[in-house]
Motif scaffolding. Structure first.
Motif, PDB file in Angstrom:
ATOM      1  N   LEU A  76       0.810  -1.102   0.072  1.00  0.00           N
ATOM      2  CA  LEU A  76       0.132  -0.076   0.075  1.00  0.00           C
ATOM      3  C   LEU A  76       0.844   1.326  -0.018  1.00  0.00           C
ATOM      4  N   PHE A  77       1.874   1.088   0.886  1.00  0.00           N
ATOM      5  CA  PHE A  77       2.624   2.460   1.141  1.00  0.00           C
ATOM      6  C   PHE A  77       3.260   2.757  -0.312  1.00  0.00           C
ATOM      7  N   VAL A  78       4.062   1.761  -1.066  1.00  0.00           N
ATOM      8  CA  VAL A  78       4.866   1.970  -2.211  1.00  0.00           C
ATOM      9  C   VAL A  78       4.194   2.310  -3.202  1.00  0.00           C
ATOM     10  N   THR A  79       2.962   1.801  -3.349  1.00  0.00           N
ATOM     11  CA  THR A  79       1.938   2.244  -4.659  1.00  0.00           C
ATOM     12  C   THR A  79       1.705   3.612  -4.425  1.00  0.00           C
ATOM     13  N   ARG A  80       1.411   3.950  -3.212  1.00  0.00           N
ATOM     14  CA  ARG A  80       0.868   5.625  -3.031  1.00  0.00           C
ATOM     15  C   ARG A  80       2.120   6.358  -3.038  1.00  0.00           C
ATOM     16  N   ILE A  81       3.294   6.086  -2.752  1.00  0.00           N
ATOM     17  CA  ILE A  81       4.390   6.821  -2.754  1.00  0.00           C
ATOM     18  C   ILE A  81       4.708   7.078  -4.358  1.00  0.00           C
ATOM     19  N   VAL A  82       4.509   5.965  -5.264  1.00  0.00           N
ATOM     20  CA  VAL A  82       5.081   6.017  -6.584  1.00  0.00           C
ATOM     21  C   VAL A  82       3.900   7.149  -7.172  1.00  0.00           C
ATOM     22  N   GLY A  83       2.536   6.820  -7.092  1.00  0.00           N
ATOM     23  CA  GLY A  83       1.753   7.493  -7.550  1.00  0.00           C
ATOM     24  C   GLY A  83       1.547   9.013  -6.984  1.00  0.00           C
ATOM     25  N   VAL A  84       1.996   9.330  -5.969  1.00  0.00           N
ATOM     26  CA  VAL A  84       1.926  10.721  -5.593  1.00  0.00           C
ATOM     27  C   VAL A  84       3.346  11.390  -6.193  1.00  0.00           C
ATOM     28  N   LEU A  85       4.400  10.653  -6.201  1.00  0.00           N
ATOM     29  CA  LEU A  85       5.429  11.043  -6.633  1.00  0.00           C
ATOM     30  C   LEU A  85       5.581  11.508  -8.373  1.00  0.00           C
ATOM     31  N   PHE A  86       4.800  10.464  -8.970  1.00  0.00           N
ATOM     32  CA  PHE A  86       4.475  10.640 -10.356  1.00  0.00           C
ATOM     33  C   PHE A  86       3.745  11.862 -10.848  1.00  0.00           C
ATOM     34  N   LEU A  87       2.568  12.099 -10.011  1.00  0.00           N
ATOM     35  CA  LEU A  87       1.870  13.360 -10.192  1.00  0.00           C
ATOM     36  C   LEU A  87       2.597  14.695 -10.016  1.00  0.00           C
ATOM     37  N   LEU A  88       3.371  14.591  -9.099  1.00  0.00           N
ATOM     38  CA  LEU A  88       4.074  15.692  -8.621  1.00  0.00           C
ATOM     39  C   LEU A  88       5.134  16.131  -9.465  1.00  0.00           C
ATOM     40  N   VAL A  89       5.684  15.303 -10.052  1.00  0.00           N
ATOM     41  CA  VAL A  89       6.872  15.379 -11.058  1.00  0.00           C
ATOM     42  C   VAL A  89       6.279  15.770 -12.460  1.00  0.00           C
ATOM     43  N   LEU A  90       5.164  15.022 -12.637  1.00  0.00           N
ATOM     44  CA  LEU A  90       4.389  15.330 -14.104  1.00  0.00           C
ATOM     45  C   LEU A  90       4.028  16.733 -13.995  1.00  0.00           C
ATOM     46  N   VAL A  91       3.359  17.177 -13.127  1.00  0.00           N
ATOM     47  CA  VAL A  91       2.828  18.580 -12.982  1.00  0.00           C
ATOM     48  C   VAL A  91       3.968  19.618 -12.910  1.00  0.00           C
ATOM     49  N   LEU A  92       4.778  19.419 -12.173  1.00  0.00           N
ATOM     50  CA  LEU A  92       5.683  20.421 -11.969  1.00  0.00           C
ATOM     51  C   LEU A  92       6.894  20.500 -13.193  1.00  0.00           C
ATOM     52  N   GLN A  93       6.938  19.215 -13.691  1.00  0.00           N
ATOM     53  CA  GLN A  93       7.815  19.354 -14.943  1.00  0.00           C
ATOM     54  C   GLN A  93       7.080  20.164 -16.249  1.00  0.00           C
ATOM     55  N   MET A  94       5.983  19.957 -16.111  1.00  0.00           N
ATOM     56  CA  MET A  94       5.052  20.615 -17.263  1.00  0.00           C
ATOM     57  C   MET A  94       5.209  21.967 -17.071  1.00  0.00           C
ATOM     58  N   LEU A  95       5.019  22.571 -15.654  1.00  0.00           N
ATOM     59  CA  LEU A  95       5.035  23.829 -15.578  1.00  0.00           C
ATOM     60  C   LEU A  95       6.492  24.673 -16.146  1.00  0.00           C
ATOM     61  N   GLN A  96       7.463  23.733 -15.343  1.00  0.00           N
ATOM     62  CA  GLN A  96       8.985  24.510 -15.603  1.00  0.00           C
ATOM     63  C   GLN A  96       9.059  24.342 -17.203  1.00  0.00           C
ATOM     64  N   LEU A  97       8.757  23.169 -17.905  1.00  0.00           N
ATOM     65  CA  LEU A  97       8.968  23.217 -19.353  1.00  0.00           C
ATOM     66  C   LEU A  97       8.295  24.460 -20.150  1.00  0.00           C
ATOM     67  N   LEU A  98       7.058  24.830 -19.573  1.00  0.00           N
ATOM     68  CA  LEU A  98       6.361  25.889 -20.169  1.00  0.00           C
ATOM     69  C   LEU A  98       7.108  27.236 -20.027  1.00  0.00           C
ATOM     70  N   SER A  99       7.648  27.105 -18.735  1.00  0.00           N
ATOM     71  CA  SER A  99       8.345  28.469 -18.188  1.00  0.00           C
ATOM     72  C   SER A  99       9.614  28.757 -18.933  1.00  0.00           C
ATOM     73  N   GLU A 100      10.646  27.515 -19.288  1.00  0.00           N
ATOM     74  CA  GLU A 100      11.802  27.464 -19.873  1.00  0.00           C
ATOM     75  C   GLU A 100      11.946  27.273 -21.573  1.00  0.00           C
ATOM     76  N   SER A 101      10.908  26.710 -22.171  1.00  0.00           N
ATOM     77  CA  SER A 101      10.696  26.666 -23.522  1.00  0.00           C
ATOM     78  C   SER A 101      11.229  27.639 -24.455  1.00  0.00           C
ATOM     79  N   GLY A 102      10.487  28.862 -23.806  1.00  0.00           N
ATOM     80  CA  GLY A 102      10.790  30.058 -24.845  1.00  0.00           C
ATOM     81  C   GLY A 102      12.344  30.409 -24.821  1.00  0.00           C
ATOM     82  N   ASP A 103      13.157  30.154 -23.589  1.00  0.00           N
ATOM     83  CA  ASP A 103      14.508  30.461 -23.709  1.00  0.00           C
ATOM     84  C   ASP A 103      15.360  29.278 -24.438  1.00  0.00           C
ATOM     85  N   ILE A 104      14.872  28.160 -24.309  1.00  0.00           N
ATOM     86  CA  ILE A 104      15.314  27.233 -25.106  1.00  0.00           C
ATOM     87  C   ILE A 104      15.325  27.288 -26.457  1.00  0.00           C
TER      88      ILE A 104
END
Length: 365
Positions: free
Chosen positions: A18-46
């Motif tokens: 139970l613990f591992v599956t929830r860690i993976v799920g939460v981490l995946f969602l956090l990284v996915l959302v934050l990476q999308m936001l940072q990519l939108l922020s930096e894509s113009g400069d790149i």
């Protein structure tokens, strides 16, 4: 002995899964959302750099995602702890385990073991994957996402203290007595740190002692007079070894590289308290995942029908996030010399370990 520390094999595997599956799920969602936001922020400069395209965007993602994983893994463990304990308590599974004779420590043991393994994996991942990619990303972003030149051993924008004075060079090449400086500026300062004289030279070589500047221009601040001369020797206390040690990026080096950099900085009489604090934190940081089940366990115990389950979950989350605030504050105080590096890195962990254990013992009682 293990039978006294852990519940049955079935319960241990159930809680760990139970613990591992929830860690993976939460981490995946956090990284996915934050990476999308940072990519939108930096894509113009790149993309505004000529020649950059989709390949460079994916390259940025491969460099940035490991940083996000390392940064938000402890938060994911904290949230996963709450998401695991909340339904267990809501469905009276914790009450059933307590009625079967399991203590609070035994119920928490599978999750602590899982968090300990995650801490070990996190440390290995940080040192082998995150550190080198962090260094590359900082260099790439520093060049505004232009093509990085090959490492030629040439360093840029080097500043070296010369007692109260400062020696700077735009370009440093060579090693040892053959070290050459270009675009050299030497600042003579008074005891209050105010610049009294500025000496510029087109290039400089090691004069043993000091550095011989060529095509010298001197500017006296008090008289505002500027004079020129063919050569001048300055900074007699600065050695080539001190010049060779430039700015050290602790986040871009693993523990072995950082230890060597600290040793070199000490040899050149440079301040290393900030680097030592970050070196110790490379060990203490990943262990924060081990604290999260302990701090979030307050949400596991107590009757759900008492109406305090939400309050307990909020309290567990508050304890976890307070740890991160205190950890960052202690590290910052260590960087400024307020705490010794060892205490700055480990004091928050030990403090919240005792706090979490105290809460769990009181729950046990």
């Amino acid at each position: 002995m293990l039978g006294d520390l852990f519940p049955s094999k079935t319960i241990t595997l159930y809680l760990a899964r139970l613990f591992v599956t929830r860690i993976v799920g939460v981490l995946f969602l956090l990284v996915l959302v934050l990476q999308m936001l940072q990519l939108l922020s930096e894509s113009g400069d790149i993309l505004k750099v000529p020649g950059n395209g989709q390949a460079e965007l994916w390259y940025y993602v491969t460099l940035n995602v490991p940083q996000l994983i390392a940064r938000f893994l402890p938060y994911s463990v904290l949230l996963a702890t709450l998401f695991t304990f909340w339904p267990l308590n809501q469905n009276s599974e914790v009450i059933a385990m307590r009625a079967a004779g399991l203590s609070a420590h035994q119920i928490l043991a599978p999750m602590l073991l899982t968090a300990g393994i995650i801490s070990l994996i996190s440390f290995t991942f940080n040192e082998t994957v995150v550190a080198p990619r962090t260094g590359i990303l900082k260099q790439w972003s520093g060049s505004r996402y232009a093509v990085l030149p090959k490492d030629t051993g040439v360093r840029t924008n080097v500043y070296v203290p010369d007692g109260l004075n400062i020696l700077s060079a735009q370009i440093v090449s060579g090693t040892g007595p053959t070290t050459k400086l270009e675009g050299v500026t030497w600042y003579r300062r008074d005891a209050a740190g105010m610049v009294m004289e500025q000496v510029r030279g087109s290039r400089a070589s090691f004069a043993n002692p000091g550095w011989k500047l060529e095509q010298v221009t001197r500017f006296d601040v008090a008289s505002t007079m500027q004079t020129s001369q063919p050569s001048l020797v300055v900074a007699p206390a600065v050695t080539p070894a001190q010049v060779a040690v430039g700015k050290v990026d602790a986040d871009g080096q693993n523990v072995f590289q950082l230890a060597r950099s600290i040793k070199a900085m000490k040899a050149s009489d440079r301040r290393v308290s900030e680097l030592e604090g970050k070196w110790w934190h490379k060990f203490a940081g990943p262990l924060s995942a081990l604290l999260m089940p302990l701090l979030g366990s307050v949400a596991a115990f107590g009757l759900a029908r008492s109406g305090t389950l939400l309050i307990r979950a909020v309290l567990g989350m508050a304890l976890g996030f307070t740890y991160f605030v205190v950890d960052n504050a202690a590290l910052a105080m260590g960087n400024f010399g307020g705490y010794p590096p060892l205490i700055a890195a480990w004091a928050p962990f030990m403090l919240f370990l005792l706090l979490g254990e105290t809460v769990l013992v009181r729950t046990e009682e």
